[in-house]
Design a protein around this motif. Structure first.
Motif, PDB file in Angstrom:
ATOM      1  N   LEU A  77       1.019  -0.932   0.054  1.00 29.11           N
ATOM      2  CA  LEU A  77       0.863   0.067   0.052  1.00 29.11           C
ATOM      3  C   LEU A  77       0.575   1.044  -0.317  1.00 29.11           C
ATOM      4  CD1 LEU A  77      -2.773   1.717   0.823  1.00 29.11           C
ATOM      5  CD2 LEU A  77      -2.597   1.627   3.284  1.00 29.11           C
ATOM      6  N   LEU A  78       1.688   1.463   1.115  1.00 27.22           N
ATOM      7  CA  LEU A  78       2.915   2.561   1.000  1.00 27.22           C
ATOM      8  C   LEU A  78       3.442   2.610  -0.681  1.00 27.22           C
ATOM      9  CD1 LEU A  78       1.802   2.411   3.787  1.00 27.22           C
ATOM     10  CD2 LEU A  78       4.313   3.103   4.848  1.00 27.22           C
ATOM     11  N   GLY A  79       3.995   1.302  -1.391  1.00 28.77           N
ATOM     12  CA  GLY A  79       4.459   1.807  -2.764  1.00 28.77           C
ATOM     13  C   GLY A  79       3.466   2.464  -3.833  1.00 28.77           C
ATOM     14  N   HIS A  80       2.288   1.796  -3.380  1.00 27.50           N
ATOM     15  CA  HIS A  80       1.448   2.868  -4.284  1.00 27.50           C
ATOM     16  C   HIS A  80       0.908   3.894  -4.053  1.00 27.50           C
ATOM     17  CE1 HIS A  80      -3.288   3.034  -5.392  1.00 27.50           C
ATOM     18  NE2 HIS A  80      -2.535   3.637  -4.373  1.00 27.50           N
ATOM     19  N   ILE A  81       1.104   4.261  -2.742  1.00 18.05           N
ATOM     20  CA  ILE A  81       1.786   6.014  -2.735  1.00 18.05           C
ATOM     21  C   ILE A  81       2.311   6.870  -3.089  1.00 18.05           C
ATOM     22  CG2 ILE A  81       0.967   7.349  -0.979  1.00 18.05           C
ATOM     23  CD1 ILE A  81      -0.476   5.428   1.051  1.00 18.05           C
ATOM     24  N   ARG A  82       3.877   6.090  -2.864  1.00 16.19           N
ATOM     25  CA  ARG A  82       4.765   6.298  -3.706  1.00 16.19           C
ATOM     26  C   ARG A  82       4.783   6.751  -4.776  1.00 16.19           C
ATOM     27  NH1 ARG A  82       7.204   2.978   0.156  1.00 16.19           N
ATOM     28  NH2 ARG A  82       8.129   1.629  -1.628  1.00 16.19           N
ATOM     29  N   ARG A  83       4.274   5.468  -5.491  1.00 16.02           N
ATOM     30  CA  ARG A  83       4.239   5.567  -6.626  1.00 16.02           C
ATOM     31  C   ARG A  83       3.055   5.986  -7.497  1.00 16.02           C
ATOM     32  NH1 ARG A  83       6.514   1.133  -5.161  1.00 16.02           N
ATOM     33  NH2 ARG A  83       8.928   1.012  -5.672  1.00 16.02           N
ATOM     34  N   ARG A  84       1.906   6.898  -6.812  1.00 13.60           N
ATOM     35  CA  ARG A  84       0.787   7.734  -6.742  1.00 13.60           C
ATOM     36  C   ARG A  84       0.239   7.087  -7.601  1.00 13.60           C
ATOM     37  NH1 ARG A  84       0.761  12.982  -4.336  1.00 13.60           N
ATOM     38  NH2 ARG A  84      -0.294  13.290  -5.612  1.00 13.60           N
ATOM     39  N   ARG A  85       0.290   5.648  -7.954  1.00 10.29           N
ATOM     40  CA  ARG A  85      -0.446   4.628  -9.215  1.00 10.29           C
ATOM     41  C   ARG A  85      -2.433   5.071  -8.385  1.00 10.29           C
ATOM     42  NH1 ARG A  85       2.874   1.591 -11.287  1.00 10.29           N
ATOM     43  NH2 ARG A  85       5.424   0.517 -10.423  1.00 10.29           N
ATOM     44  N   GLN A  86      -2.153   4.987  -9.966  1.00 17.27           N
ATOM     45  CA  GLN A  86      -4.392   4.910 -10.024  1.00 17.27           C
ATOM     46  C   GLN A  86      -4.517   3.601  -9.034  1.00 17.27           C
ATOM     47  OE1 GLN A  86      -5.676   5.712 -13.915  1.00 17.27           O
ATOM     48  NE2 GLN A  86      -4.329   7.951 -13.884  1.00 17.27           N
ATOM     49  N   SER A  87      -4.346   2.172  -9.263  1.00 18.07           N
ATOM     50  CA  SER A  87      -4.816   1.605  -9.011  1.00 18.07           C
ATOM     51  C   SER A  87      -4.168   0.463  -8.477  1.00 18.07           C
ATOM     52  CB  SER A  87      -6.052   0.765 -10.596  1.00 18.07           C
ATOM     53  OG  SER A  87      -6.738  -0.667 -10.002  1.00 18.07           O
TER      54      SER A  87
END
Length: 291
Positions: free
Chosen positions: A244-254
């Motif tokens: 989840l934090l990797g998703h936020i760091r990379r500002r991914r959409q999905s």
């Protein structure tokens, strides 16, 4: 829209060792709803380990205080707010807690929700509404209250969804509907608020280990234990938090998580009829959970 990011076993192996976290979120302030236990608590802990100040939230004072004290003793910067985020006034209080303590909001993770286990024909209308409210208004109200501050920081919003939102799941009508709504909501807000620079993302969580005392609602709204899941098909709460934090760091959409989530996504994308046949066949084996 770019395709969803799929997190698999090999990517999980590449997660950073928990003994030496990098301070990616140093100076950031995060609100994590439903962080008194479970995935929310694991996510809050990982944010703290990576330098963030975190506002904890929950509905049970004893659990919330236990988590806050545990985090403070570990040297983390946290405050807590007992609030039902399906109520807008209480969501405003949650946001006010963050501003009073830290003066800003950079990250909002809408994790709090209620799950269920009952077929639609048996489900009491008020239970359907309760589950749907927790998953939709429980995301909308904190975001609405925090939006001015997230605009100031060009911050990040992540809605916690589920792989069951991708194609539906028998016995989870209200839960699936609520989680699916979050993906459409994120897409709409991404278009409406693109000039703000706010990141709107959705993470579809697959089978994940649960706290021993976790309960879901049955057809009449009574809390019951969750059904057994094979640990081989589950991610740990820490693995989910790190992804989840990797998703936020990379500002991914999905982002889609877990081996089961990957299989679900691929089957329904390329073999939808076969996927439905498999689900219908397995429903026979689930019947004993709904007697």
């Amino acid at each position: 829209m770019p395709p969803a990011t799929v997190i698999g076993i090999e990517q999980k192996k590449q997660q950073r060792s928990p003994s030496s976290p990098r301070k990616f979120f140093a100076g950031k302030v995060a609100i994590v709803t439903g962080s008194e236990s479970g995935i929310g608590r694991a996510t809050a802990r990982e944010l703290c380990r990576q330098g963030a100040s975190v506002v904890l939230n929950g509905l049970h004072l004893d659990r919330l205080e236990h988590t806050r004290i545990e985090f403070e003793q570990a040297g983390y910067s946290v405050v807590s707010c007992l609030a039902d985020i399906t109520d807008y006034t209480q969501s405003e209080r949650l946001v006010a807690t963050a501003i009073q303590a830290y003066g800003r909001i950079d990250i909002l993770i809408t994790n709090a929700s209620i799950s269920m286990r009952a077929y639609f024909a048996d489900l009491a209308p008020e239970v359907f509404q309760r589950v749907l409210d927790s998953n939709v208004y429980g995301a909308v109200f904190p975001l609405k209250a925090a939006l001015p501050y997230l605009t100031e920081s060009a911050g990040s919003v992540t809605f916690i969804s589920s792989i069951s939102a991708l194609n539906g799941m028998p016995s989870g009508s209200a839960y699936c509907a609520g989680k699916a709504a979050l993906a459409n909501l994120a897409h709409t807000l991404r278009l409406e608020l693109h000039t703000t620079g706010i990141h709107f993302g959705v993470i579809h969580i697959g089978f994940t280990e649960n706290d021993p005392d976790k309960r879901v609602l049955n057809a009449t709204g009574q809390p019951v234990p969750i059904a057994y899941r094979n640990p081989r098909w589950q991610m740990t709460q820490t693995e989910v938090a790190q992804a989840l934090l990797g998703h936020i760091r990379r500002r991914r959409q999905s982002t889609i998580l877990s081996p089961a989530g990957n299989l679900n996504y691929l089957m329904n994308r390329y073999f939808p009829r076969l996927a439905d046949r498999i689900v219908l066949w397995t429903m026979k084996h689930w019947a004993r959970y709904y007697e």
